[in-house]
Design a protein around this motif. Structure first.
Motif, PDB file in Angstrom:
ATOM      1  N   GLY A   7       1.000  -1.086  -0.077  1.00 22.62           N
ATOM      2  CA  GLY A   7      -0.057  -0.094  -0.018  1.00 22.62           C
ATOM      3  C   GLY A   7       0.924   1.257   0.020  1.00 22.62           C
ATOM      4  N   LEU A   8       1.892   1.076   0.746  1.00 20.36           N
ATOM      5  CA  LEU A   8       2.830   2.469   0.833  1.00 20.36           C
ATOM      6  C   LEU A   8       3.448   2.865  -0.402  1.00 20.36           C
ATOM      7  CD1 LEU A   8       5.055   2.211   3.922  1.00 20.36           C
ATOM      8  CD2 LEU A   8       3.052   3.581   3.548  1.00 20.36           C
ATOM      9  N   GLY A   9       4.062   1.709  -1.077  1.00 22.82           N
ATOM     10  CA  GLY A   9       4.566   2.032  -2.426  1.00 22.82           C
ATOM     11  C   GLY A   9       3.584   2.398  -3.626  1.00 22.82           C
ATOM     12  N   THR A  10       2.392   1.723  -3.275  1.00 18.65           N
ATOM     13  CA  THR A  10       1.209   2.360  -4.293  1.00 18.65           C
ATOM     14  C   THR A  10       0.844   3.848  -4.120  1.00 18.65           C
ATOM     15  OG1 THR A  10       0.603   0.026  -4.186  1.00 18.65           O
ATOM     16  CG2 THR A  10      -0.938   1.624  -5.417  1.00 18.65           C
ATOM     17  N   PHE A  11       0.630   4.200  -2.784  1.00 19.96           N
ATOM     18  CA  PHE A  11       0.276   5.477  -2.436  1.00 19.96           C
ATOM     19  C   PHE A  11       1.244   6.635  -2.742  1.00 19.96           C
ATOM     20  CE2 PHE A  11      -2.992   3.828   1.234  1.00 19.96           C
ATOM     21  CZ  PHE A  11      -3.700   3.074   0.138  1.00 19.96           C
ATOM     22  N   VAL A  12       2.404   6.064  -2.608  1.00 19.37           N
ATOM     23  CA  VAL A  12       3.554   7.011  -2.823  1.00 19.37           C
ATOM     24  C   VAL A  12       3.342   7.398  -4.386  1.00 19.37           C
ATOM     25  CG1 VAL A  12       6.074   7.635  -3.174  1.00 19.37           C
ATOM     26  CG2 VAL A  12       5.130   6.569  -0.963  1.00 19.37           C
ATOM     27  N   VAL A  13       3.301   6.468  -5.305  1.00 21.03           N
ATOM     28  CA  VAL A  13       3.142   6.633  -6.654  1.00 21.03           C
ATOM     29  C   VAL A  13       2.037   7.508  -6.863  1.00 21.03           C
ATOM     30  CG1 VAL A  13       2.594   5.578  -8.825  1.00 21.03           C
ATOM     31  CG2 VAL A  13       4.748   4.815  -7.172  1.00 21.03           C
ATOM     32  N   ILE A  14       0.666   7.087  -6.549  1.00 23.53           N
ATOM     33  CA  ILE A  14      -0.549   7.818  -6.849  1.00 23.53           C
ATOM     34  C   ILE A  14      -0.436   9.247  -6.254  1.00 23.53           C
ATOM     35  CG2 ILE A  14      -2.868   7.961  -6.312  1.00 23.53           C
ATOM     36  CD1 ILE A  14      -2.856   4.797  -6.264  1.00 23.53           C
ATOM     37  N   GLY A  15       0.121   9.339  -5.187  1.00 21.43           N
ATOM     38  CA  GLY A  15      -0.002  11.030  -4.519  1.00 21.43           C
ATOM     39  C   GLY A  15       0.965  11.908  -5.334  1.00 21.43           C
ATOM     40  N   THR A  16       2.078  11.226  -5.522  1.00 22.46           N
ATOM     41  CA  THR A  16       2.984  12.144  -5.977  1.00 22.46           C
ATOM     42  C   THR A  16       2.860  12.329  -7.424  1.00 22.46           C
ATOM     43  OG1 THR A  16       4.726  11.013  -4.600  1.00 22.46           O
ATOM     44  CG2 THR A  16       5.745  12.394  -6.529  1.00 22.46           C
ATOM     45  N   THR A  17       2.591  11.568  -8.426  1.00 24.72           N
ATOM     46  CA  THR A  17       2.013  11.701  -9.788  1.00 24.72           C
ATOM     47  C   THR A  17       0.965  12.632  -9.733  1.00 24.72           C
ATOM     48  OG1 THR A  17       0.787   9.553  -9.865  1.00 24.72           O
ATOM     49  CG2 THR A  17       3.243   9.572 -10.681  1.00 24.72           C
ATOM     50  N   LYS A  18      -0.136  12.381  -8.787  1.00 21.85           N
ATOM     51  CA  LYS A  18      -1.182  13.347  -8.951  1.00 21.85           C
ATOM     52  C   LYS A  18      -0.835  14.757  -8.759  1.00 21.85           C
ATOM     53  CE  LYS A  18      -6.051  13.739  -7.605  1.00 21.85           C
ATOM     54  NZ  LYS A  18      -7.196  13.218  -6.978  1.00 21.85           N
ATOM     55  N   ALA A  19      -0.169  14.957  -7.732  1.00 20.26           N
ATOM     56  CA  ALA A  19       0.378  16.305  -7.399  1.00 20.26           C
ATOM     57  C   ALA A  19       1.272  16.958  -8.396  1.00 20.26           C
ATOM     58  CB  ALA A  19       1.364  16.362  -6.220  1.00 20.26           C
ATOM     59  N   LEU A  20       2.042  16.206  -9.160  1.00 18.76           N
ATOM     60  CA  LEU A  20       2.590  16.685 -10.223  1.00 18.76           C
ATOM     61  C   LEU A  20       1.801  17.048 -11.664  1.00 18.76           C
ATOM     62  CD1 LEU A  20       5.692  14.163 -10.625  1.00 18.76           C
ATOM     63  CD2 LEU A  20       5.928  16.639  -9.981  1.00 18.76           C
ATOM     64  N   ASP A  21       0.564  16.155 -11.545  1.00 16.14           N
ATOM     65  CA  ASP A  21      -0.399  16.455 -12.848  1.00 16.14           C
ATOM     66  C   ASP A  21      -1.138  17.628 -12.295  1.00 16.14           C
ATOM     67  OD1 ASP A  21       0.681  14.434 -13.963  1.00 16.14           O
ATOM     68  OD2 ASP A  21      -1.110  12.926 -13.240  1.00 16.14           O
ATOM     69  N   PHE A  22      -1.256  17.951 -11.024  1.00 16.08           N
ATOM     70  CA  PHE A  22      -1.948  19.405 -10.751  1.00 16.08           C
ATOM     71  C   PHE A  22      -0.609  20.463 -10.522  1.00 16.08           C
ATOM     72  CE2 PHE A  22      -6.637  18.902  -9.466  1.00 16.08           C
ATOM     73  CZ  PHE A  22      -6.451  17.544  -9.621  1.00 16.08           C
ATOM     74  N   GLN A  23       0.258  20.466 -11.184  1.00 13.50           N
ATOM     75  CA  GLN A  23       1.193  21.614 -11.525  1.00 13.50           C
ATOM     76  C   GLN A  23       1.906  21.896 -10.217  1.00 13.50           C
ATOM     77  OE1 GLN A  23       1.560  21.922 -14.629  1.00 13.50           O
ATOM     78  NE2 GLN A  23      -0.484  21.031 -15.248  1.00 13.50           N
ATOM     79  N   LEU A  24       2.102  20.986  -9.162  1.00 18.60           N
ATOM     80  CA  LEU A  24       3.073  21.458  -8.090  1.00 18.60           C
ATOM     81  C   LEU A  24       4.144  21.026  -8.474  1.00 18.60           C
ATOM     82  CD1 LEU A  24       0.144  21.470  -6.177  1.00 18.60           C
ATOM     83  CD2 LEU A  24       1.188  20.212  -4.501  1.00 18.60           C
ATOM     84  N   GLY A  25       4.884  22.046  -7.590  1.00 23.07           N
ATOM     85  CA  GLY A  25       6.715  21.791  -7.561  1.00 23.07           C
ATOM     86  C   GLY A  25       7.044  20.535  -6.945  1.00 23.07           C
ATOM     87  N   PHE A  26       8.466  20.323  -7.367  1.00 22.58           N
ATOM     88  CA  PHE A  26       8.991  19.024  -6.886  1.00 22.58           C
ATOM     89  C   PHE A  26       8.866  18.580  -5.630  1.00 22.58           C
ATOM     90  CE2 PHE A  26      11.566  19.237 -11.104  1.00 22.58           C
ATOM     91  CZ  PHE A  26      10.869  18.358 -11.589  1.00 22.58           C
ATOM     92  N   LEU A  27       9.097  19.733  -4.704  1.00 20.83           N
ATOM     93  CA  LEU A  27       8.871  19.443  -3.309  1.00 20.83           C
ATOM     94  C   LEU A  27       7.697  19.177  -2.832  1.00 20.83           C
ATOM     95  CD1 LEU A  27      10.509  19.030  -0.523  1.00 20.83           C
ATOM     96  CD2 LEU A  27      10.501  21.695  -0.256  1.00 20.83           C
ATOM     97  N   GLY A  28       6.777  20.369  -3.037  1.00 26.07           N
ATOM     98  CA  GLY A  28       5.494  20.128  -2.793  1.00 26.07           C
ATOM     99  C   GLY A  28       4.945  18.673  -3.396  1.00 26.07           C
ATOM    100  N   ALA A  29       5.137  18.265  -4.467  1.00 31.16           N
ATOM    101  CA  ALA A  29       4.863  16.850  -5.082  1.00 31.16           C
ATOM    102  C   ALA A  29       5.077  15.575  -4.262  1.00 31.16           C
ATOM    103  CB  ALA A  29       5.077  16.664  -6.515  1.00 31.16           C
TER     104      ALA A  29
ATOM    105  N   PHE B  16      -0.918  28.867  -0.525  1.00 32.15           N
ATOM    106  CA  PHE B  16       0.383  29.590  -0.641  1.00 32.15           C
ATOM    107  C   PHE B  16       1.482  28.690  -0.632  1.00 32.15           C
ATOM    108  CE2 PHE B  16       2.577  30.114   3.331  1.00 32.15           C
ATOM    109  CZ  PHE B  16       1.842  29.478   4.354  1.00 32.15           C
ATOM    110  N   SER B  17       1.625  27.727   0.491  1.00 27.36           N
ATOM    111  CA  SER B  17       2.778  27.093   0.783  1.00 27.36           C
ATOM    112  C   SER B  17       3.123  25.905  -0.338  1.00 27.36           C
ATOM    113  CB  SER B  17       2.627  26.210   1.971  1.00 27.36           C
ATOM    114  OG  SER B  17       1.308  25.356   1.858  1.00 27.36           O
ATOM    115  N   LEU B  18       2.149  25.638  -1.210  1.00 29.01           N
ATOM    116  CA  LEU B  18       2.424  24.705  -2.508  1.00 29.01           C
ATOM    117  C   LEU B  18       2.405  25.591  -3.630  1.00 29.01           C
ATOM    118  CD1 LEU B  18      -0.077  21.808  -1.506  1.00 29.01           C
ATOM    119  CD2 LEU B  18       2.403  21.780  -1.335  1.00 29.01           C
ATOM    120  N   GLN B  19       2.308  26.773  -3.550  1.00 32.17           N
ATOM    121  CA  GLN B  19       2.596  27.560  -4.601  1.00 32.17           C
ATOM    122  C   GLN B  19       3.829  28.200  -4.761  1.00 32.17           C
ATOM    123  OE1 GLN B  19      -0.782  30.611  -5.398  1.00 32.17           O
ATOM    124  NE2 GLN B  19      -2.291  28.833  -5.265  1.00 32.17           N
ATOM    125  N   ASP B  20       4.347  28.497  -3.534  1.00 27.07           N
ATOM    126  CA  ASP B  20       5.714  29.321  -3.289  1.00 27.07           C
ATOM    127  C   ASP B  20       6.667  28.257  -2.465  1.00 27.07           C
ATOM    128  OD1 ASP B  20       7.867  30.499  -2.594  1.00 27.07           O
ATOM    129  OD2 ASP B  20       7.107  32.236  -2.390  1.00 27.07           O
TER     130      ASP B  20
END
Lengths: 199, 199, 199
Positions: A97-119, B58-62
């Motif tokens: 579950g951990l491995g799956t959730f990391v992938v789902i969460g990180t890629t979703k955040a990238l698709d929502f245009q978050l930066g690398f650290l935020g994602a 804000f914290s995920l935008q900057d």
């Protein structure tokens, strides 16, 4: 991606069982068992969706997650006198579950245009926030803040994923490597009883 | 406004340090120190943004806020055996953060068309919700609910700001007066050890 | 619907009083009394609005809820030495609030296109999340997870409402039956001291 969805459901059920089990040990009533099962299973992804602004969250868009969590929690409650026998095998499903959730969460955040650290943080949050809410409701300091290589295995995986993504690695490859890293680290940590430096 | 942004970063670093320090004293591991640093620093503003509907927050935008919080938390962890020497000076930076966060939170809420009471509460929440989450994660009753003139200094400032705004005072003047009020009240409260009536 | 709004305000005041009373018993200061009053009264509906994506939440769109909660909390604080006399009668107003909140939360979620299970959970959350946050802030395991037929009365009502809705029952009828069910179950539970099976 059907395999990913199947693994997601496996992880959801394992998380719900772990939440329900905490509720049983804390001598909560049936409603408490259901609530802790639900928030542990879907709390992390729900909080991630609140933060990236994908509303209503996944758990209210596809009710499979809710039904599955309720069934898992009820199963734990019904078999609570024999649950300890499966506690350790369940850790393997939890790691998947951990491995799956990391992938789902990180890629979703990238698709929502978050930066690398935020994602990367959203990837970790998908894995861990449900368990944090579970522990807060059970009135104890969240386990992941105190010991065990759990959240840090997730962080390693999500950082690897955003790094690979930034180098242009195709997403399926990046996702597979990240998930494998998380699952391997987590299983090694369980086996060798690893922990992080303490204060 | 560059001065406001600089003060915002000063406050963010001070809040992150205070969160990390609670984690160290509660003997959390490195991951816990990072999490408490992050949530204390950006939790209040993030919750405000969730409520006014400015997503992602804000914290995920900057991501500057995230990087800065991580650096501050790691610094506290690395220098934890000498931290007590700076604990008191840090309270001054924390007070500057309070004044800044009140102004940022209240004006943002007004710009999102909230009413006066709602905007004042969002100003207070920007200052205090991070510390509340920190204390909940550390499994203690939030400090601001128990003693010290902390949240009430923020409330005085945010109420002053909405009152001045409703009288048509230009925003820079209103913001400056509100921030000065919060910082002065907070420093006096520390110096004279003020507290609110208890139950 | 004016009657519904009036009942909503009655429930809000009763919830705010119960929150303020927990703060008084935990010896919080005046600010803590206000915060616990506010979060108990509007926390559940606010969390529901965050999840269904109706931002800003009801409590920031109609500030009547905030003013009323503050007045109720201040009243409890001012009369704290005589509060125990009204503690039991207040449970009746609290039960009326439960019935009202279930109806408002469940129907709102249905209007936001949630599925039946999700809508039923949002109905329960509207009633209970404020009290859960109150107990977390007071550093105790949430009451509803441990005992009493409280959340389960809400769940019975919200499930009844979505079931009636799915059979095509007109909403006013469904709402009335659901609210009556919640209030009756809750008052019977108080009178006969019912509880759910424990772990």
């Amino acid at each position: 991606m059907t395999v990913l969805y199947a693994l997601d459901l496996v992880g959801t059920a394992a998380f719900a069982a772990s939440g329900a089990w905490v509720a049983v040990r804390r001598r909560m009533d049936l409603f408490g068992v259901l609530v802790l099962g639900l928030v542990t299973a879907v709390g992390g992804g729900t909080l991630r969706d609140l933060l990236v602004g994908d509303l209503p969250p996944f758990s209210l868009q596809d009710e499979t997650y809710l039904y599955l969590s309720i069934v898992a929690a009820l199963t734990v409650f019904a078999s609570r006198h024999r649950f300890q026998a499966v506690e350790r095998p369940l850790l393997v499903l939890d790691a998947i579950g951990l491995g799956t959730f990391v992938v789902i969460g990180t890629t979703k955040a990238l698709d929502f245009q978050l930066g690398f650290l935020g994602a990367a943080l959203m990837g970790v949050m998908t894995c861990t926030a449900g368990g944090v809410i579970r522990d807060v409701l059970a009135n104890q300091v969240p386990l992941i803040l105190r010991k065990e290589v759990y959240a840090s295995a997730c962080l390693a995986g999500s950082l690897l994923l955003v790094a690979l993504e930034s180098f242009g690695t195709p997403r399926p490859t990046a996702a597979l490597l990240a998930a494998a890293t998380v699952i391997t680290l987590r299983l090694l940590a369980i086996h060798y009883n690893w922990s992080l430096p303490r204060s």
